[in-house]
Structures are given as C-alpha cells and as structure tokens.
Motif scaffolding. Structure first.
Motif, PDB file in Angstrom:
ATOM      1  N   THR A 248     -10.728 -15.803   0.128  1.00  0.00           N
ATOM      2  CA  THR A 248     -11.171 -14.758   1.039  1.00  0.00           C
ATOM      3  C   THR A 248      -9.937 -14.160   1.713  1.00  0.00           C
ATOM      4  OG1 THR A 248     -11.363 -16.221   2.948  1.00  0.00           O
ATOM      5  CG2 THR A 248     -13.289 -16.050   1.495  1.00  0.00           C
ATOM      6  N   ALA A 249     -10.129 -13.059   2.428  1.00  0.00           N
ATOM      7  CA  ALA A 249      -9.006 -12.421   3.117  1.00  0.00           C
ATOM      8  C   ALA A 249      -8.376 -13.379   4.126  1.00  0.00           C
ATOM      9  CB  ALA A 249      -9.476 -11.141   3.811  1.00  0.00           C
ATOM     10  N   GLN A 250      -9.203 -14.114   4.881  1.00  0.00           N
ATOM     11  CA  GLN A 250      -8.654 -15.035   5.875  1.00  0.00           C
ATOM     12  C   GLN A 250      -7.930 -16.208   5.213  1.00  0.00           C
ATOM     13  OE1 GLN A 250     -10.871 -17.836   8.692  1.00  0.00           O
ATOM     14  NE2 GLN A 250     -10.426 -16.123  10.061  1.00  0.00           N
TER      15      GLN A 250
ATOM     16  N   GLU B 260       3.411  -9.476   7.274  1.00  0.00           N
ATOM     17  CA  GLU B 260       2.471  -8.530   7.867  1.00  0.00           C
ATOM     18  C   GLU B 260       1.980  -7.491   6.857  1.00  0.00           C
ATOM     19  OE1 GLU B 260       4.149  -6.553  11.215  1.00  0.00           O
ATOM     20  OE2 GLU B 260       5.169  -5.024  10.018  1.00  0.00           O
ATOM     21  N   ASN B 261       2.694  -7.307   5.742  1.00  0.00           N
ATOM     22  CA  ASN B 261       2.224  -6.366   4.722  1.00  0.00           C
ATOM     23  C   ASN B 261       0.891  -6.798   4.125  1.00  0.00           C
ATOM     24  OD1 ASN B 261       4.389  -4.696   5.048  1.00  0.00           O
ATOM     25  ND2 ASN B 261       5.364  -5.152   3.102  1.00  0.00           N
ATOM     26  N   VAL B 262       0.713  -8.101   3.914  1.00  0.00           N
ATOM     27  CA  VAL B 262      -0.568  -8.582   3.392  1.00  0.00           C
ATOM     28  C   VAL B 262      -1.537  -8.908   4.526  1.00  0.00           C
ATOM     29  CG1 VAL B 262       0.280  -9.434   1.183  1.00  0.00           C
ATOM     30  CG2 VAL B 262       0.357 -10.932   3.170  1.00  0.00           C
ATOM     31  N   LEU B 263      -0.998  -9.302   5.671  1.00  0.00           N
ATOM     32  CA  LEU B 263      -1.834  -9.692   6.805  1.00  0.00           C
ATOM     33  C   LEU B 263      -2.751  -8.564   7.247  1.00  0.00           C
ATOM     34  CD1 LEU B 263      -2.531 -11.683   9.118  1.00  0.00           C
ATOM     35  CD2 LEU B 263      -0.545 -10.780  10.354  1.00  0.00           C
ATOM     36  N   VAL B 264      -2.251  -7.345   7.246  1.00  0.00           N
ATOM     37  CA  VAL B 264      -2.980  -6.220   7.833  1.00  0.00           C
ATOM     38  C   VAL B 264      -4.124  -5.729   6.945  1.00  0.00           C
ATOM     39  CG1 VAL B 264      -1.532  -4.396   6.845  1.00  0.00           C
ATOM     40  CG2 VAL B 264      -2.613  -4.044   9.084  1.00  0.00           C
ATOM     41  N   MET B 265      -4.072  -6.012   5.646  1.00  0.00           N
ATOM     42  CA  MET B 265      -5.107  -5.504   4.741  1.00  0.00           C
ATOM     43  C   MET B 265      -6.391  -6.324   4.867  1.00  0.00           C
ATOM     44  SD  MET B 265      -2.981  -4.331   1.330  1.00  0.00           S
ATOM     45  CE  MET B 265      -1.809  -5.687   1.209  1.00  0.00           C
ATOM     46  N   LYS B 266      -7.528  -5.654   4.797  1.00  0.00           N
ATOM     47  CA  LYS B 266      -8.814  -6.322   4.991  1.00  0.00           C
ATOM     48  C   LYS B 266      -9.359  -6.941   3.710  1.00  0.00           C
ATOM     49  CE  LYS B 266     -10.253  -3.435   8.893  1.00  0.00           C
ATOM     50  NZ  LYS B 266     -11.275  -2.483   9.404  1.00  0.00           N
ATOM     51  N   SER B 267      -9.081  -6.325   2.577  1.00  0.00           N
ATOM     52  CA  SER B 267      -9.631  -6.797   1.308  1.00  0.00           C
ATOM     53  C   SER B 267      -8.733  -7.856   0.679  1.00  0.00           C
ATOM     54  CB  SER B 267      -9.787  -5.617   0.338  1.00  0.00           C
ATOM     55  OG  SER B 267     -10.023  -6.069  -0.974  1.00  0.00           O
ATOM     56  N   ALA B 268      -9.334  -8.965   0.257  1.00  0.00           N
ATOM     57  CA  ALA B 268      -8.570  -9.999  -0.446  1.00  0.00           C
ATOM     58  C   ALA B 268      -8.019  -9.453  -1.761  1.00  0.00           C
ATOM     59  CB  ALA B 268      -9.453 -11.216  -0.705  1.00  0.00           C
ATOM     60  N   TYR B 269      -8.779  -8.582  -2.425  1.00  0.00           N
ATOM     61  CA  TYR B 269      -8.289  -7.975  -3.664  1.00  0.00           C
ATOM     62  C   TYR B 269      -7.056  -7.112  -3.395  1.00  0.00           C
ATOM     63  CZ  TYR B 269     -12.764  -9.355  -5.753  1.00  0.00           C
ATOM     64  OH  TYR B 269     -13.845 -10.070  -6.210  1.00  0.00           O
ATOM     65  N   SER B 270      -7.041  -6.411  -2.258  1.00  0.00           N
ATOM     66  CA  SER B 270      -5.883  -5.588  -1.907  1.00  0.00           C
ATOM     67  C   SER B 270      -4.647  -6.453  -1.714  1.00  0.00           C
ATOM     68  CB  SER B 270      -6.158  -4.798  -0.625  1.00  0.00           C
ATOM     69  OG  SER B 270      -7.248  -3.922  -0.778  1.00  0.00           O
TER      70      SER B 270
ATOM     71  N   MET C 159      -5.651   0.528  -3.622  1.00  0.00           N
ATOM     72  CA  MET C 159      -4.691   1.636  -3.555  1.00  0.00           C
ATOM     73  C   MET C 159      -4.636   2.211  -2.141  1.00  0.00           C
ATOM     74  SD  MET C 159      -3.489   1.750  -6.660  1.00  0.00           S
ATOM     75  CE  MET C 159      -3.785  -0.032  -6.662  1.00  0.00           C
ATOM     76  N   GLU C 160      -5.799   2.360  -1.517  1.00  0.00           N
ATOM     77  CA  GLU C 160      -5.863   2.912  -0.161  1.00  0.00           C
ATOM     78  C   GLU C 160      -5.096   2.041   0.832  1.00  0.00           C
ATOM     79  OE1 GLU C 160      -9.186   3.734   3.373  1.00  0.00           O
ATOM     80  OE2 GLU C 160      -9.835   3.159   1.353  1.00  0.00           O
ATOM     81  N   GLU C 161      -5.347   0.731   0.802  1.00  0.00           N
ATOM     82  CA  GLU C 161      -4.720  -0.155   1.782  1.00  0.00           C
ATOM     83  C   GLU C 161      -3.233  -0.345   1.504  1.00  0.00           C
ATOM     84  OE1 GLU C 161      -7.694  -2.883   4.007  1.00  0.00           O
ATOM     85  OE2 GLU C 161      -7.535  -3.657   1.956  1.00  0.00           O
ATOM     86  N   ILE C 162      -2.861  -0.472   0.238  1.00  0.00           N
ATOM     87  CA  ILE C 162      -1.446  -0.634  -0.101  1.00  0.00           C
ATOM     88  C   ILE C 162      -0.654   0.602   0.325  1.00  0.00           C
ATOM     89  CG2 ILE C 162       0.202  -0.820  -2.012  1.00  0.00           C
ATOM     90  CD1 ILE C 162      -1.925  -2.559  -3.456  1.00  0.00           C
ATOM     91  N   ASN C 163      -1.191   1.785   0.033  1.00  0.00           N
ATOM     92  CA  ASN C 163      -0.486   3.021   0.393  1.00  0.00           C
ATOM     93  C   ASN C 163      -0.425   3.237   1.900  1.00  0.00           C
ATOM     94  OD1 ASN C 163       0.250   3.960  -2.193  1.00  0.00           O
ATOM     95  ND2 ASN C 163      -1.816   4.730  -2.556  1.00  0.00           N
ATOM     96  N   GLN C 164      -1.443   2.798   2.613  1.00  0.00           N
ATOM     97  CA  GLN C 164      -1.476   3.015   4.059  1.00  0.00           C
ATOM     98  C   GLN C 164      -0.584   2.048   4.819  1.00  0.00           C
ATOM     99  OE1 GLN C 164      -5.408   2.940   5.775  1.00  0.00           O
ATOM    100  NE2 GLN C 164      -4.682   3.436   7.826  1.00  0.00           N
ATOM    101  N   TYR C 165      -0.521   0.788   4.368  1.00  0.00           N
ATOM    102  CA  TYR C 165       0.072  -0.248   5.202  1.00  0.00           C
ATOM    103  C   TYR C 165       1.374  -0.865   4.689  1.00  0.00           C
ATOM    104  CZ  TYR C 165      -4.469  -0.336   7.593  1.00  0.00           C
ATOM    105  OH  TYR C 165      -5.602   0.001   8.294  1.00  0.00           O
ATOM    106  N   THR C 166       1.724  -0.676   3.437  1.00  0.00           N
ATOM    107  CA  THR C 166       2.846  -1.443   2.893  1.00  0.00           C
ATOM    108  C   THR C 166       4.042  -0.564   2.550  1.00  0.00           C
ATOM    109  OG1 THR C 166       2.379  -1.353   0.502  1.00  0.00           O
ATOM    110  CG2 THR C 166       1.063  -2.884   1.815  1.00  0.00           C
ATOM    111  N   ASP C 167       5.045  -1.196   1.956  1.00  0.00           N
ATOM    112  CA  ASP C 167       6.281  -0.514   1.577  1.00  0.00           C
ATOM    113  C   ASP C 167       6.197   0.140   0.205  1.00  0.00           C
ATOM    114  OD1 ASP C 167       5.990  -3.042   0.446  1.00  0.00           O
ATOM    115  OD2 ASP C 167       8.141  -3.381   0.282  1.00  0.00           O
ATOM    116  N   LEU C 168       5.024   0.088  -0.442  1.00  0.00           N
ATOM    117  CA  LEU C 168       4.863   0.648  -1.779  1.00  0.00           C
ATOM    118  C   LEU C 168       3.985   1.888  -1.771  1.00  0.00           C
ATOM    119  CD1 LEU C 168       4.240  -2.529  -4.003  1.00  0.00           C
ATOM    120  CD2 LEU C 168       6.411  -1.359  -3.547  1.00  0.00           C
ATOM    121  N   GLU C 169       4.273   2.782  -2.706  1.00  0.00           N
ATOM    122  CA  GLU C 169       3.412   3.930  -2.988  1.00  0.00           C
ATOM    123  C   GLU C 169       2.890   3.738  -4.410  1.00  0.00           C
ATOM    124  OE1 GLU C 169       4.006   8.698  -3.639  1.00  0.00           O
ATOM    125  OE2 GLU C 169       5.123   7.728  -2.011  1.00  0.00           O
TER     126      GLU C 169
END
Length: 265
Positions: free
Chosen positions: A29-31, A139-149, A198-208
């Motif tokens: 799970t995400a947590q 924090e790049n993975v911490l902030v995302m809500k989806s475990a798949y993200s 794609m939405e969460e990675i592009n919004q919160y991380t160092d990758l596009e």
C-alpha cells in the motif's frame, strides 16, 4: 520533532540497486511504501550490516505530513505488522525465489516506539551501492498518494539515464503486481495506473515523463516511456508542490495559533 529535522529526514536519499527496483515483486500500500522507503533512507554510506532502526511513530507522522493521533498510530502499527509478515518474489534466471523484507519488527506496548531490522537477504541491493544503482529523495515518493505511482517512479528513475524505457504490457502489469486486477480492458489500467502515475510523477518529482501505447495488430502489446530530468524551474516548482502537501498539517497548526493570537488581542 522540529521542522528543520523533519525537512532533513524528508531529504534523505533512498539508494537501491537497479536489479532490486526492476525485478523485485511485492504488493505494498502507499503507507507501507512510505515505511519501507523511510527505513531504507536511514541506511548510512559504508555500512556493512543492517542496523536495527528505532524510531517514534510521532516522528514518522511528522515526516509523512499527517496528524499525530491515535488513529494514525494504529494504522502505522497495523501496516508494520503486515510488513513483518510480508514476503516478496525475486526472479532469477534459474528460479522464482521468495524472501522477506524485514527480519524483525518490534512494536512497544506502552508508547509509540517501534524498532525494525531489514532482512539480510537485501544487503546486496541496499548496502554500499557503487554501480548500477538508483538514488532519489525520500520526499519524492513520500508525497505521492498512489502506491503504483511510487513504484513506477522508482522504475522510471532507474532508466532515466537512457531517456526512455519500453516494456511489454504484460510484464509491466506483472512487475507492478496488478496483472489480476487489471487483466481485462486496457482503459482501466491506463486510467488508474498509468495516467495517475504520470500525473503524480510530473507534479511532484524531478522527472518529466510520458508514455505511448504500442499496438501490434488491434491490441496494445507494449508501453514506451519517455523520461527526462526536469529543468531547474520545473524542479523548483515540484519542490514547492511537495512542500504544500507535506507541510499542510504544520501550516494549519500555525494558522490556528495565529488566529488564536489575534483573538486574544
């Protein structure tokens, strides 16, 4: 825990072998992802053996940007118990192997302290990584809500030096441990896994990142990902977005203190 200490822990590096990222299969799970990555982020360079990590769930709540209350402590303890009993599949050329993530988990009865030790089978993949590894901010993975993200980010980050990654659809679903859940129409996998990631990675991380489904005949057989590091402006914007999410609880507390101060004037 003071705000500076919280920020420092969120900026710890998570360092994993590319082999572990790409071929280890487990369903979290995400947590549970947050807990595992938190433990890995505490590994110090040069360590030869895993330490037993002792920490307070109050501090973990603060780092994760969630309220420090009985309900969240109970959720963490429940997920720690599940992680303690969890195994993961490791695929080699010769066999599928089953391993444990944690060797020992201790949850204290009278307070919110816990202690965790990562299983020694992971030493080649988490200790003293010198080549073929991936490092990213916790924090790049911490902030995302989806475990798949979170998992997709790790995979794409491990291929970011190539600028692209192409994978058969069936293998991607298998790697993300969702082949049964998304066995049918591609539309559901696209909407709830790929597009969300794609939405969460592009919004919160160092990758596009972006992707393109590849058809063979009438069916989609592969996914082609394009991966680019963000320019400085985009990286700063993502950092600010992470701060808004992770500091929400602290900002609300400060606002309440300010309102209380104004009421007393």
């Amino acid at each position: 825990m003071k705000q500076m200490a919280i920020a420092n822990q969120r900026n710890y590096l998570v360092v994993e072998s590319n082999e572990f990222i790409r071929y280890g299969r487990y369903s979290l799970t995400a947590q549970q992802f947050n807990i595992l990555a938190y433990c890995v982020s505490r590994i110090k360079p040069g360590m030869e053996e895993f330490e037993t990590y002792d920490f307070d769930l109050k501090d973990l709540c603060a780092v994760c940007g969630i309220s420090q209350n009985t309900k969240n402590y109970a959720n963490f303890k429940e997920n720690l118990e599940k992680l303690a009993n969890m195994s993961f599949w490791w695929e080699t050329d010769e066999a599928h192997e089953l391993h444990r993530l944690f060797e020992n988990v201790k949850i204290y009865k009278r307070d919110t302290r816990v202690s965790i030790k990562i299983d020694d089978v992971l030493k080649p993949h988490l200790l003293n990584q010198r080549e073929n590894f991936t490092a990213y901010l916790y924090e790049n993975v911490l902030v995302m809500k989806s475990a798949y993200s979170k998992d997709m980010y790790r995979i794409l980050k491990s291929y970011s030096f190539q600028g692209e990654y192409e994978v058969p659809l069936i293998l991607l679903k298998d790697r993300l441990n969702c082949a049964n859940e998304y066995e049918g129409r591609f539309d559901n996998f696209r909407k709830y896994v790929l597009d969300k990631a794609m939405e969460e990675i592009n919004q919160y991380t160092d990758l596009e990142v972006s992707y393109k489904p590849i058809r063979v005949g009438r069916s989609i057989q592969k996914i082609h990902f394009t991966i680019k590091p963000k320019e400085r402006e985009g990286e700063v914007r993502a950092m600010l977005e992470r701060g808004i999410v992770l500091n929400r609880i602290e900002n609300e507390k400060n606002q309440m203190r300010l309102e209380g101060f104004e009421d007393n004037e």
